[in-house]
Write an enzyme that holds these catalytic residues in place. Structure first.
Site, PDB file in Angstrom:
ATOM      1  N   CYS A  44       0.739  -1.236  -0.055  1.00 13.72           N
ATOM      2  CA  CYS A  44      -0.003  -0.039   0.060  1.00 13.72           C
ATOM      3  C   CYS A  44       0.887   1.236  -0.043  1.00 13.72           C
ATOM      4  O   CYS A  44       0.418   2.272  -0.590  1.00 13.72           O
ATOM      5  CB  CYS A  44      -0.876   0.011   1.136  1.00 13.72           C
ATOM      6  SG  CYS A  44      -1.916  -1.377   1.336  1.00 13.72           S
TER       7      CYS A  44
HETATM    8  C1  BEZ Z   1       0.919  -4.606   1.968  1.00 13.21           C
HETATM    9  O1  BEZ Z   1      -0.027  -3.555   1.562  1.00 13.21           O
HETATM   10  O2  BEZ Z   1       1.706  -4.677   1.800  1.00 13.21           O
HETATM   11  C2  BEZ Z   1      -0.346  -5.652   2.165  1.00 13.21           C
HETATM   12  C3  BEZ Z   1      -1.535  -5.516   2.939  1.00 13.21           C
HETATM   13  C4  BEZ Z   1      -2.194  -6.519   3.337  1.00 13.21           C
HETATM   14  C5  BEZ Z   1      -1.894  -8.023   3.348  1.00 13.21           C
HETATM   15  C6  BEZ Z   1      -0.487  -8.161   2.547  1.00 13.21           C
HETATM   16  C7  BEZ Z   1       0.144  -6.941   2.145  1.00 13.21           C
END
Ligand code: BEZ
Length: 211
Positions: A44
């Site tokens: 994200c």
């Molecule tokens: C991420 O944004 O890295 C992420 C968010 C939730 C689960 C796995 C990765």
């Protein structure tokens, strides 16, 4: 759930840029509303940083971006500092703080068989008439390709204005196809003065008309 052509539901919700009344905030712009699972997560962080870097690309196309997760506003503010620092940019669009899941419910952003509480990576392109023109949903483990979002917006804005469609892997400036419903040769000549080539009667390629 929401389908192409539906009106994007209106809402009022808190965000990192204050309270947002969605339709009023969109005004006459196109919109990209996209959800992400959670603040302070690696994928994200890269997605929001990259979106911030595309500010000029979005502006050229008359598009406003807005992100969403179920985290509260104070979390967004702290995370924005991290995004700015690590992605070498400045987050320049609001992040909705959907802690009460009002928008997540309206847009069906929580998929319980994937995760009970977190929003999936959904994205909606909304046109100036507030109609939904693109929906995509990616899993939490896969960051989205924001060049593809710009490519689809280019295609939508082109095909809204000319009787064309864009073929596989089309990029702005490539040949486009003439819509199959257009049969009248006089009209084709008028609309496509650069001419066209018919690979098959239903597959007619012409230079991009707004170039
Ligand atoms: C991420 O944004 O890295 C992420 C968010 C939730 C689960 C796995 C990765």
């Amino acid at each position: 759930s929401l389908r192409l052509g539906d009106i994007a539901p209106d809402f009022e919700q808190d965000s990192s840029a204050g309270k947002i009344r969605f339709h009023e905030w969109l005004g006459d712009s196109w919109g990209v509303l996209f959800s992400h699972p959670a603040d302070f997560t690696p994928v994200c962080t890269t997605e929001l940083g990259f979106t911030a870097k595309l500010k000029d690309e979005f502006a050229q196309r008359g598009v406003k971006a807005i992100a969403l997760s179920v985290d509260p506003v104070d979390s967004h503010h702290k995370w924005i500092e991290d995004i700015n620092e690590t992605q070498n940019t400045r987050v320049n669009f609001p992040i909705l703080a959907d802690a009460d899941r009002k928008v997540s419910d309206l847009y069906d952003l929580i998929h319980p068989n994937a995760n009970d509480t977190l929003t999936v990576r959904s994205l909606f392109v909304i046109d100036p008439n507030k109609k939904i023109r693109l929906t995509i949903t990616y899993p939490a483990s896969t960051g989205r390709n924001f060049h593809e979002i710009l490519r689809v917006i280019d295609s939508l804005q082109l095909t809204d204005n000319y009787k064309v469609a864009t073929p596989a892997n089309w990029q702005d400036g490539d040949e486009v196809v003439i819509v199959p419903s257009l049969k009248d040769e006089e009209e084709i000549k008028r609309r496509f003065p650069k001419g066209y080539r018919a690979v098959k009667p239903y597959l007619r390629l012409t230079p991009q008309p707004n170039r």
